[in-house]
Design a protein around this motif. Structure first.
Motif, short mmCIF file in Angstrom:
data_model
loop_
_atom_site.label_atom_id
_atom_site.label_comp_id
_atom_site.label_asym_id
_atom_site.label_seq_id
_atom_site.Cartn_x
_atom_site.Cartn_y
_atom_site.Cartn_z
N GLY A 141 42.30 8.75 -11.00
CA GLY A 141 41.46 9.26 -9.93
C GLY A 141 41.91 10.56 -9.32
N GLU A 142 42.79 11.30 -9.99
CA GLU A 142 43.29 12.55 -9.43
C GLU A 142 42.66 13.75 -10.13
OE1 GLU A 142 47.57 13.23 -10.87
OE2 GLU A 142 47.20 11.10 -11.26
N CYS A 143 42.52 14.84 -9.38
CA CYS A 143 41.94 16.06 -9.93
C CYS A 143 42.72 17.24 -9.38
CB CYS A 143 40.46 16.16 -9.53
SG CYS A 143 39.62 17.63 -10.18
N VAL A 144 43.07 18.19 -10.26
CA VAL A 144 43.75 19.41 -9.84
C VAL A 144 42.94 20.61 -10.30
CG1 VAL A 144 46.05 18.35 -9.87
CG2 VAL A 144 45.18 19.44 -11.95
N TRP A 145 43.15 21.74 -9.64
CA TRP A 145 42.35 22.92 -9.96
C TRP A 145 43.16 24.19 -9.74
CZ3 TRP A 145 41.79 26.52 -6.11
CH2 TRP A 145 42.10 26.09 -4.80
N SER A 146 42.65 25.27 -10.33
CA SER A 146 43.25 26.58 -10.13
C SER A 146 42.23 27.65 -10.48
CB SER A 146 44.50 26.75 -11.01
OG SER A 146 45.13 27.99 -10.76
N VAL A 147 42.38 28.81 -9.88
CA VAL A 147 41.53 29.96 -10.21
C VAL A 147 42.43 31.17 -10.40
CG1 VAL A 147 39.48 29.15 -9.00
CG2 VAL A 147 41.16 30.51 -7.77
N CYS A 148 41.97 32.11 -11.22
CA CYS A 148 42.72 33.34 -11.44
C CYS A 148 41.75 34.41 -11.95
CB CYS A 148 43.86 33.13 -12.45
SG CYS A 148 43.28 32.75 -14.11
N ALA A 149 42.20 35.64 -11.90
CA ALA A 149 41.41 36.72 -12.47
C ALA A 149 41.33 36.51 -13.98
CB ALA A 149 42.04 38.06 -12.15
N ALA A 150 40.16 36.71 -14.53
CA ALA A 150 39.96 36.48 -15.96
C ALA A 150 40.90 37.35 -16.80
CB ALA A 150 38.51 36.75 -16.35
N SER A 151 41.26 38.49 -16.28
CA SER A 151 42.12 39.42 -17.03
C SER A 151 43.52 38.87 -17.23
CB SER A 151 42.19 40.77 -16.31
OG SER A 151 42.66 40.59 -14.98
N VAL A 152 43.96 37.95 -16.37
CA VAL A 152 45.31 37.38 -16.52
C VAL A 152 45.24 35.91 -16.96
CG1 VAL A 152 46.30 38.94 -14.81
CG2 VAL A 152 45.46 36.70 -14.08
N SER A 153 44.05 35.48 -17.34
CA SER A 153 43.88 34.06 -17.69
C SER A 153 44.68 33.66 -18.91
CB SER A 153 42.40 33.76 -17.92
OG SER A 153 41.90 34.50 -19.03
N GLU A 154 44.90 34.61 -19.80
CA GLU A 154 45.62 34.28 -21.03
C GLU A 154 47.03 33.79 -20.72
OE1 GLU A 154 46.66 36.20 -25.39
OE2 GLU A 154 45.22 37.16 -24.07
N ASP A 155 47.58 34.25 -19.59
CA ASP A 155 48.90 33.78 -19.18
C ASP A 155 48.78 32.56 -18.27
OD1 ASP A 155 50.16 35.80 -20.58
OD2 ASP A 155 50.07 37.19 -18.89
#
Length: 856
Positions: A141-155
């Protein structure tokens, strides 16, 4: 029927369809071919309207879970199509419907997921140069999230995926950056099933997501709201059940945790070893003394994402010390935790309607152990233990429901009955009584009717006519009005009464009624418990934290760990540190402890030289692992320590290539170094081993030196740099922030012995031939190598004047590898020797000298 099958199959093209036919789930066409291959089933065929027979295979419905689990673990989706009406009562084709789809990320079958591992399903969305990721464990029942600039998503995104390793991934609004993530999943997490999500333009996914979580938690996740909503929608659609148990929402907060990339986790063997990806030989294996599956899963998370705030670390340390210092508390805590099952996942199965009678018993026994645990926690002085105690509830209402409703030793599956306790339902008790005591009931009814009517009669039974009262013609008297003639015989009449008819209906259908009623009552109990699930989830998560603290305390007690101090001065100082993993598995010899000092003043970069196999890599890994342990709140193997929390640990260790992407060993090495130099900060810890080893000597040496200079000039991270390029020790003459260290070696002629001690100074050679000799290379080959080496050294001195160490450095190196003869001479008290002792001592020195020179 085949037409119906094809219509249903059209709804789940990407899944293997388990089509219910009587007591079997059948598969047809390509699904049958796939299932027969993957499950080793016999492939048969049946007429399907065409000239050729349709491929077909099947499994019994009562044992289907095992087959479904095997298919899902292989990456397949399985759609379950059930009969929606009783085939005996159906007119024409039985109505059928897909009731759920089981996927790798949504499987909740018992034992389908390792008890101490999470099973994540993820969603990826790209919108306006922003990449959002959400990861959910349906079983907890747990959920985690994150956001980042698409340009640095590869890292950023790839680091997240490497830690959470989802078994299933969905994506929406596919763009160039998502394509690179998909490529990573194919190459690195090949067991992950990837599905495109058909986003509906008229659906507000963000609004859907907000219904599941507390508003304060969701407000912080607004940027990832659509991504979370899409994931919840997908999970709800495939599971076809309520998923309100998914109510924990947390950010992947790099500001409050030590970030570990995939390479570092692998090199340091935190939760998976480098040999086969297993658990044995990992830090988790050493520290995991947890009693519950919930605690085991949480401990893994603590080690993969340690803390960075000193106040948070101290809270854990205080709790661990409290448990460690009280033997009776520790034993009582073990006894209480040992009776607690994985009721975090049991609650999920209750919510989704898949809980078994065994789950209910496990939940009841878990709740029975909680009061004992709270009593233990009442004696805790640490602030964190007090907080956790306040969040742990006993849930007496649920416990009473389970005690009153479920037998102590119920049947394994609800459909076979024997689950509901006697006394819980008067209706069920009556049916059970009729079934179990039908003969006594009939005797009693017969006697009552004889007494009531004054007629001599007897009760009989036939399969055709059922139960009846038989009255012979000789005993015929005035028959009561409620007696209804059923059959006339030559010598007797047979009658039925309302009471006897009612009994007949009950006794003949008692077994079916019992099963139906038990299932109904079980469902009612399950529904009653659902109202308490959020509160029990909070209890489960708090118990998991207690179990982790207990585990760290036990590991500290069993392995003689000490509590490390914490500082804000960006100093790492460890005295007599030991590698926890190697120490655990070292059997034939004692582990040699070592010291380390790192700071931004005069120990920012430690250049470590010495031969292969001497322990350079172990020493550097040890420092990283001890820092990580300290930041996770664990005690560490050392005599004393003071550690400043670091924001990231980077490692570049070992040699590996990537055949799938066509990258050589050296390219992989350079990519890892590039990643480190790009993301490291002055608060990071860098472990760099043999930079430049994959190319020519001069190229590699140049790169290695340039990396050190770049770290000093631009990053200022605390750095351990091991190298075979002993020429690099000259860099310490140009910067006070560089210190040379080497591995002490005892040398006897052409043989060496590793002392495993890291001491100040630099090695003047790499001892490659000595190690080759230890490895058992042929003598003739080694002699030829000696000749070649001497020739290369004679002609190579002028080639690298700028990199060769200064002449002044030679005595430092020589002092580290002194002859045993000189060592004895330096430490003997000549004035106290008798003439005989002096002669004996001189004789032993001569023998040692001969051995060292190779003359003996």
């Amino acid at each position: 029927m085949m037409k119906q099958y094809l219509e249903v199959k059209e709804q789940c093209r990407d899944a293997i369809l388990f089509f219910r036919l009587g007591d079997f789930y059948e598969m047809f066409f390509d699904d049958a071919l796939t299932a027969s291959r993957e499950l080793d089933l016999t492939l048969t065929g049946r007429a399907g309207g065409d000239k050729e027979r349709v491929p077909m295979c099947g499994v019994p419905f009562h044992s289907a879970d095992g087959y479904i689990e095997r298919l899902v673990h292989k990456g397949y989706k399985v759609a379950i199509c059930e009969q929606m009406e009783d085939p005996k009562l159906a007119k024409g084709i039985v109505k059928r419907k897909i009731i759920k789809v089981i996927t790798p990320g949504t499987i909740t079958l018992e034992n389908a997921v390792a008890s101490k591992n999470n099973n994540y399903i993820g969603c990826l969305c790209e919108k306006e140069d922003v990449m959002a990721i959400a990861l959910m464990d349906v079983t907890t029942g747990e959920c985690v999230w994150s956001v980042c600039a698409a340009s640095v998503s590869e890292d950023t995104i790839l680091d997240i995926l490497s830690v959470y390793e989802p078994s299933e991934m969905i994506y929406s609004r596919k763009g160039d950056h998502i394509n690179s993530v998909m490529a990573y999943l194919r190459n690195r997490i090949s067991q992950c099933t990837v599905t495109a999500f058909d986003e509906q333009t008229d659906v507000d996914y963000e609004e859907k997501a907000s219904e599941y979580f507390q508003q304060t938690d969701f407000a912080a996740a607004r940027q990832a709201g659509m991504c979370i909503g899409i994931l919840l929608t997908y999970v709800r659609e495939v599971m076809q059940s309520d998923i309100s148990h998914i109510n924990s929402l947390e950010p992947i907060d790099n500001g409050r945790r030590l970030v570990m990339d995939a390479s570092s986790l692998r090199h340091l063997e935190i939760t998976q070893n480098v040999r086969n990806g297993g658990r044995k030989g990992t830090l988790l294996d050493v520290l995991d003394k947890t009693n519950t599956a919930m605690g085991g899963r949480l401990l893994r998370k603590w080690l993969e994402a340690p803390l960075v705030r000193i106040s948070d670390i101290i809270l854990r340390q205080d709790a661990v010390e409290d448990i460690l210092s009280h033997e009776i508390m520790r034993q009582d805590m073990h006894d209480a935790l040992d009776g607690i099952y994985d009721f975090e996942r049991i609650l999920t199965r209750i919510e989704t309607g898949t809980a078994s009678p065994k789950d209910m018993v496990a939940l009841r026994e878990s709740l029975a152990s909680i009061p004992q645990l709270k009593t233990v926690l009442d004696g805790g002085a640490a602030e964190l233990l007090k907080r956790l105690n306040s969040r742990v509830s006993t849930h007496p209402e649920v416990y009473d429901i389970l005690c009153q409703g479920i037998k102590d030793d119920p049947g394994v599956v609800i459909r076979n009955g024997g689950v509901i306790r006697d006394g819980f339902s008067a209706e069920l008790d009556e049916i059970r009584s009729i079934s179990a005591n039908s003969h006594a009931y009939l005797q009693n009814l017969e006697e009552r009717e004889k007494e009531k009517t004054g007629i001599k009669l007897k009760i009989g039974y036939t399969k055709v006519f059922g139960y009846y009262f038989e009255i012979s013609h000789a005993n015929t008297k005035a028959i009561p009005d409620y007696y209804v003639r059923k059959q006339t015989l030559v010598n007797a009449e047979r009658y039925i009464t309302p009471e006897l008819k009612e009994f007949e209906v009950k006794v003949l259908t008692a077994q079916d009624q019992m099963l139906v009623l038990e299932y109904k009552l079980f469902a009612q109990i399950r529904q009653q418990i659902q109202a308490y699930i959020p509160a029990m989830q909070e209890t489960a998560r708090s118990i998991a934290r207690v179990d982790c603290l207990y585990s760290l305390a036990c590991a500290a007690h069993d392995n003689r760990y000490i509590r490390p101090g914490l500082n804000k001065d960006t100093v790492i100082s460890i005295k007599e540190g030991r590698h926890p993993i190697i120490e655990r598995y070292l059997k034939d010899e004692l582990f040699v402890p070592n010291d380390v000092t790192l700071d931004h003043n005069d120990h920012e970069v430690l250049v470590i030289t010495g031969p292969n196999m001497a322990g350079k890599s172990t020493y550097m890994r040890q420092v990283a692992v001890l820092v990580l342990m300290a930041q996770a709140g664990s005690f560490i193997p050392a005599r004393e320590a003071s550690i400043c929390p670091v924001d990231r640990i980077f490692t570049r260790i070992g040699a590996s290539d990537d055949i799938l992407t066509g990258q050589s060993t050296f390219m992989m090495e350079m990519r890892e170094v590039s990643y480190i130099l790009k993301h490291a900060t002055s608060h990071s810890l860098l472990i760099l081993d043999e930079i430049g080893r994959g190319t020519s000597t001069f190229d590699g040496m140049s790169i290695a030196r340039a990396v050190i200079e770049y770290c000093l000039k631009h990053i200022h991270a605390l750095t351990l740099f091991a190298t075979h390029y002993h020429e690099l020790i000259a860099m310490a003459d140009d910067s006070q922030k560089i210190k040379n260290y080497t591995v002490a070696v005892k040398e006897r002629g052409k043989n060496i012995k590793f002392l495993r001690r890291i001491v100040p100074g630099g090695a003047d050679r790499s001892y490659g031939l000595h190690v080759a000799r230890l490895a058992g290379l042929p003598d003739g080959l080694l002699k030829r190598a000696d000749v070649i080496l001497a020739d290369l050294e004679a002609h190579g001195n002028a080639a690298v004047p700028a990199i060769r160490p200064a002449a002044a450095a030679a005595p430092v190196a020589d002092s580290l590898f002194v002859s045993p003869v000189l060592d004895k001479l330096l430490h003997v008290d000549v004035t106290s020797l008798t003439p005989i002792e002096a002669i004996s001592f001189l004789y032993s020195l001569q023998n040692e000298a001969k051995e060292g020179s190779g003359m003996k």
